[in-house]
Design a protein around this motif. Structure first.
Motif, short mmCIF file in Angstrom:
data_model
loop_
_atom_site.label_atom_id
_atom_site.label_comp_id
_atom_site.label_asym_id
_atom_site.label_seq_id
_atom_site.Cartn_x
_atom_site.Cartn_y
_atom_site.Cartn_z
N THR A 10 -4.11 10.74 14.23
CA THR A 10 -3.26 10.11 15.35
C THR A 10 -3.06 8.61 15.13
N VAL A 11 -1.87 8.12 15.26
CA VAL A 11 -1.88 6.47 15.02
C VAL A 11 -1.17 6.15 16.43
N LYS A 12 -1.88 5.14 17.01
CA LYS A 12 -1.29 4.63 18.03
C LYS A 12 -0.86 2.91 17.75
N LEU B 54 0.83 -1.29 -0.20
CA LEU B 54 -0.14 -0.11 -0.18
C LEU B 54 0.99 1.24 0.01
N ILE B 55 0.90 2.00 -0.96
CA ILE B 55 1.54 3.41 -1.01
C ILE B 55 1.05 4.54 -0.91
N GLU B 56 -0.34 4.63 -0.16
CA GLU B 56 -1.08 5.96 0.16
C GLU B 56 -0.74 6.02 1.51
N GLY B 57 0.31 6.51 1.91
CA GLY B 57 0.66 6.89 3.48
C GLY B 57 -0.24 7.75 4.21
N LEU B 58 -1.25 8.64 3.50
CA LEU B 58 -2.07 9.52 4.11
C LEU B 58 -3.52 8.70 3.98
N ASN B 59 -3.83 7.78 3.70
CA ASN B 59 -4.99 7.21 3.26
C ASN B 59 -5.17 6.65 4.73
N VAL B 60 -6.60 7.00 5.32
CA VAL B 60 -6.82 6.77 6.84
C VAL B 60 -7.12 5.09 6.64
N ALA B 61 -7.75 4.67 5.60
CA ALA B 61 -8.23 3.40 5.40
C ALA B 61 -6.97 2.63 5.51
N TYR C 260 -2.52 -0.74 11.34
CA TYR C 260 -2.50 -0.41 12.80
C TYR C 260 -3.77 -0.82 13.69
N GLY C 261 -4.96 -1.15 13.05
CA GLY C 261 -6.12 -1.35 13.55
C GLY C 261 -6.91 -0.06 13.56
N ARG D 293 0.42 -0.44 18.68
CA ARG D 293 0.37 -1.38 19.87
C ARG D 293 0.57 -2.88 19.58
N THR D 294 0.91 -3.61 20.34
CA THR D 294 1.12 -5.03 20.35
C THR D 294 -0.20 -6.09 20.08
N SER D 295 -1.21 -5.50 20.35
CA SER D 295 -2.23 -6.44 20.33
C SER D 295 -2.83 -7.02 19.10
N GLU D 296 -3.35 -8.08 18.89
CA GLU D 296 -3.57 -8.68 17.57
C GLU D 296 -4.72 -7.70 17.07
N LEU D 297 -4.65 -7.72 15.51
CA LEU D 297 -5.83 -6.93 14.81
C LEU D 297 -6.85 -7.83 14.76
N GLU D 298 -7.95 -7.19 14.39
CA GLU D 298 -9.15 -7.99 13.87
C GLU D 298 -9.12 -8.37 12.55
N ASP D 299 -9.54 -9.42 12.04
CA ASP D 299 -9.70 -10.07 10.87
C ASP D 299 -10.80 -9.07 10.08
N LYS D 300 -10.56 -9.00 8.72
CA LYS D 300 -11.38 -8.07 7.72
C LYS D 300 -11.60 -9.10 6.76
N SER D 301 -12.56 -8.51 5.89
CA SER D 301 -12.89 -8.93 4.46
C SER D 301 -12.21 -7.96 3.47
N TYR D 302 -11.73 -8.76 2.31
CA TYR D 302 -10.81 -8.06 1.12
C TYR D 302 -11.47 -8.21 -0.07
N VAL D 303 -11.53 -7.13 -0.88
CA VAL D 303 -11.93 -7.55 -2.32
C VAL D 303 -10.94 -6.84 -3.16
N ILE D 304 -10.47 -7.66 -4.28
CA ILE D 304 -9.46 -7.03 -5.18
C ILE D 304 -10.13 -7.20 -6.59
N ASP D 305 -10.17 -6.14 -6.96
CA ASP D 305 -11.03 -5.96 -8.58
C ASP D 305 -9.61 -5.52 -9.63
N MET D 306 -9.77 -6.20 -10.47
CA MET D 306 -8.86 -5.87 -11.74
C MET D 306 -9.30 -6.25 -12.98
N ILE D 307 -8.75 -5.67 -14.13
CA ILE D 307 -8.97 -5.89 -15.39
C ILE D 307 -8.15 -6.47 -16.33
N LEU D 308 -8.45 -7.53 -16.87
CA LEU D 308 -7.60 -8.43 -17.56
C LEU D 308 -7.65 -7.98 -19.10
#
Length: 185
Positions: free
Chosen positions: A111-113, A84-91, A97-98, A115-130
């Motif tokens: 503000t980014v904090k 991921l190369i959008e270092g200013l994107n909150v998402a 970081y969670g 921590r060492t706690s485990e992150l929540e699992d999430k759903s991901y969708v990747i769209d592409m054009i062939l």
């Protein structure tokens, strides 16, 4: 029969190709439907694109005398990675970081904090054009962030977060789904 029409490459969908949502968000079941607004775009990813390590590991069982008589699968990892190369994107920051560890926006201040706690699992969708406008969508119903590579702050490259997501089995035992459809068909 071999056909050059079946040879293809992948480009990101315009407007963002990798999206993240909370578990339980309605998942798409095809390559063409509009993605729910509950998914957030993770913006640009590096030119290396998305990598999928979908590899079984096996253990050879030998009979007396040395003949291999069985290749027993011991595990099957389904890991996807991208930078991921959008270092200013909150998402992006919330993905790394969670959600509860990132607050604000650029106008008010972020503000980014860490921590060492485990992150929540999430759903991901990747769209592409062939090739020839064929659409491909990879849906990961449940993904765990298992690795964030070293973050480099340097004047000659974008701040990036190279992450690895482990796709975990859903209630049907599938780690991810791939949907492919010719546009307009």
């Amino acid at each position: 029969m071999s056909s050059v029409e079946n040879v293809t490459a992948a480009k990101p969908k315009i407007g963002g190709s990798v999206h993240v949502g909370a578990l339980g968000t309605a998942l798409p079941e095809d390559a063409v439907s509009e993605l729910s607004e509950a998914f957030n775009s993770l913006g640009y990813i590096s030119e290396d694109g998305v990598k999928n390590e979908n590899t079984p590991n096996t253990e050879q069982v030998k009979a007396w005398g040395g003949d291999v008589v069985l290749n027993a699968q011991t595990e099957k990892k389904d890991n996807l990675s991208w930078k991921l190369i959008e270092g200013l994107n909150v998402a992006v920051l919330k993905t790394v970081y969670g959600d509860e560890n990132v607050t604000g926006d650029l106008e008010a201040g972020i503000t980014v904090k860490a921590r060492t706690s485990e992150l929540e699992d999430k759903s991901y969708v990747i769209d592409m054009i062939l090739k020839d406008g064929v659409l491909k969508r990879i849906v990961i119903p449940r993904g765990s962030l298992v690795e964030v590579s070293e973050i480099t702050y340097k004047d000659s490259e974008p701040i990036g977060y190279e992450i690895k997501i482990a796709a975990l089995p859903d209630s049907k035992g599938f780690t991810h789904y791939e949907y492919i459809k010719k546009k307009g068909a």
